[in-house]
Enzyme design. Structure first.
Site, PDB file in Angstrom:
ATOM      1  N   GLY A 189      15.132  49.936 -51.611  1.00 36.56           N
ATOM      2  CA  GLY A 189      14.258  51.081 -52.274  1.00 36.56           C
ATOM      3  C   GLY A 189      12.853  50.314 -52.353  1.00 36.56           C
ATOM      4  O   GLY A 189      12.350  49.831 -51.724  1.00 36.56           O
ATOM      5  N   GLU A 190      12.236  50.740 -53.569  1.00 33.33           N
ATOM      6  CA  GLU A 190      10.891  50.173 -53.890  1.00 33.33           C
ATOM      7  C   GLU A 190       9.884  50.886 -52.547  1.00 33.33           C
ATOM      8  O   GLU A 190       8.761  50.175 -52.514  1.00 33.33           O
ATOM      9  CB  GLU A 190      11.033  48.702 -53.746  1.00 33.33           C
ATOM     10  CG  GLU A 190      11.909  47.977 -54.709  1.00 33.33           C
ATOM     11  CD  GLU A 190      11.981  46.772 -54.722  1.00 33.33           C
ATOM     12  OE1 GLU A 190      11.305  45.895 -53.950  1.00 33.33           O
ATOM     13  OE2 GLU A 190      12.819  46.016 -55.360  1.00 33.33           O
ATOM     14  N   GLY A 191      10.131  51.594 -51.869  1.00 35.25           N
ATOM     15  CA  GLY A 191       9.075  51.783 -50.687  1.00 35.25           C
ATOM     16  C   GLY A 191       9.305  51.165 -49.692  1.00 35.25           C
ATOM     17  O   GLY A 191       8.567  51.438 -48.742  1.00 35.25           O
TER      18      GLY A 191
END
Length: 340
Positions: free
Chosen positions: A305-307
């Site tokens: 996640g987290e971009g």
């Protein structure tokens, strides 16, 4: 069937009345591609990525002067159900890590000259526990979507959507189950690393949430309010604003795709400007992409996640554009073109 709250009327209108893209710009890109020193179509999806930039930037010579990854961070009441091995406090701690440069996404963006912006969404006020109550009321959900629209007002020319929020893989699974059917067990995965008991708690939480809210899951935006989260609402807003601001979007993994799934459920054409960066190792993501009719750019076994996946997709797009702009033509290189 309950009527959709008027708070969502403008959002629905923006999702339905979407710009169609610039096919003349695509034609100009294809014309240049045909002159470059390579067989036609031989760079495959790299060529498609440049066409995508041209179409949605409305530029026959697309540019990447201000690519930006946005991370929206929110907390979730459903963590009270033991769905994550990490406490909610980790969300704020990771936000600090992003801004201090210590996270994977920070390093990817720094290396490849991609701007990184992090938006905290009332971390001190978790959403409602979806097994007990609605995550958000309709007005707050609509306001959070609007906030996401404003967050991308700095004229980025390519936007990556990412998120941070302990418990949000459970939330995303609930959204998918509400949109596409099935049980919690069909959609939940191990997220941040839950054991078998934790996985069972996640599935049970989704099932209880679906049962509790079943009479109100009548519209994609109602689903977002009842079982969603602030970061997913804000990512939806960013996705909408990007379309109207002529900026293509690169979507991260399992959770970020939930925002696109909501948009698609309102109007499938509303995500035409989106590239899906990768297929997550999180179970269920491949199923969602199939529902959306989208082919992921990468398959790296990522589930951070987290971009981070979005940023890696943006690296590929930057590379594709650099090649398109800087390759020699047959004439420039004095290379004989194919015979006709």
């Amino acid at each position: 069937m309950p009527a959709l709250n008027p708070a969502f009327s403008d959002i629905v209108e923006l999702l339905v009345a979407v710009p169609e893209g610039d096919e003349a710009a695509v034609a100009a890109v294809r014309a240049r591609e045909g002159l470059l020193t390579k067989p036609a179509g031989s760079l495959g999806r790299l060529e498609e990525l440049v066409e995508n930039l041209a179409r949605w930037q409305y530029r026959s010579s697309p540019r990447l002067d201000n690519p930006m990854v946005t991370i929206f961070a929110g907390n979730h009441g459903v963590t009270d159900q033991g769905v994550s091995p990490y406490p909610r406090e980790v969300t704020a701690q990771m936000v600090a890590n992003f801004t201090n440069g210590g996270a994977a996404i920070s390093q990817i963006c720094a290396l490849h000259e991609i701007n990184l912006r992090v938006f905290e969404l009332a971390l001190e006020l978790p959403t409602g526990d979806i097994t007990q109550e609605a995550a958000l009321d309709d007005q707050m959900c609509a306001a959070t979507i609007a906030y996401g629209m404003e967050a991308v007002a700095g004229k980025p020319d390519l936007i990556g959507l990412g998120e941070m929020g302990i418990g949000n893989t459970t939330i995303a699974a609930a959204i998918y189950a509400a949109l596409y059917g099935g049980t919690g067990a069909d959609w939940v995965g191990r997220g941040t690393g839950v054991d078998d008991a934790g996985l069972a708690r996640k599935a049970d939480a989704v099932d209880r949430a679906l049962a509790l809210h079943k009479d109100e899951l009548t519209h994609p935006l109602a689903i977002l309010a009842r079982v969603g989260g602030r970061e997913i609402a804000a990512m939806l807003g960013a996705l909408i604003a990007a379309r109207h601001q002529k900026a293509p979007v690169v979507v991260d993994g399992f959770v970020a795709t939930a925002a696109a799934a909501i948009a698609h459920a309102v109007n499938p054409a509303a995500i035409d400007h989106c590239i899906f960066a990768h297929v997550s190792a999180e179970s269920g993501h491949a199923q969602v992409l199939e529902h959306l009719g989208k082919r992921p750019l990468l398959d790296l076994g990522m589930r951070l996640g987290e971009g981070s996946g979005a940023a890696m997709g943006m690296v590929m797009i930057k590379t594709a554009l650099h090649v398109h702009n800087n390759m020699s033509t047959f004439a420039d290189a004095s290379v004989t073109d194919r015979t006709h």
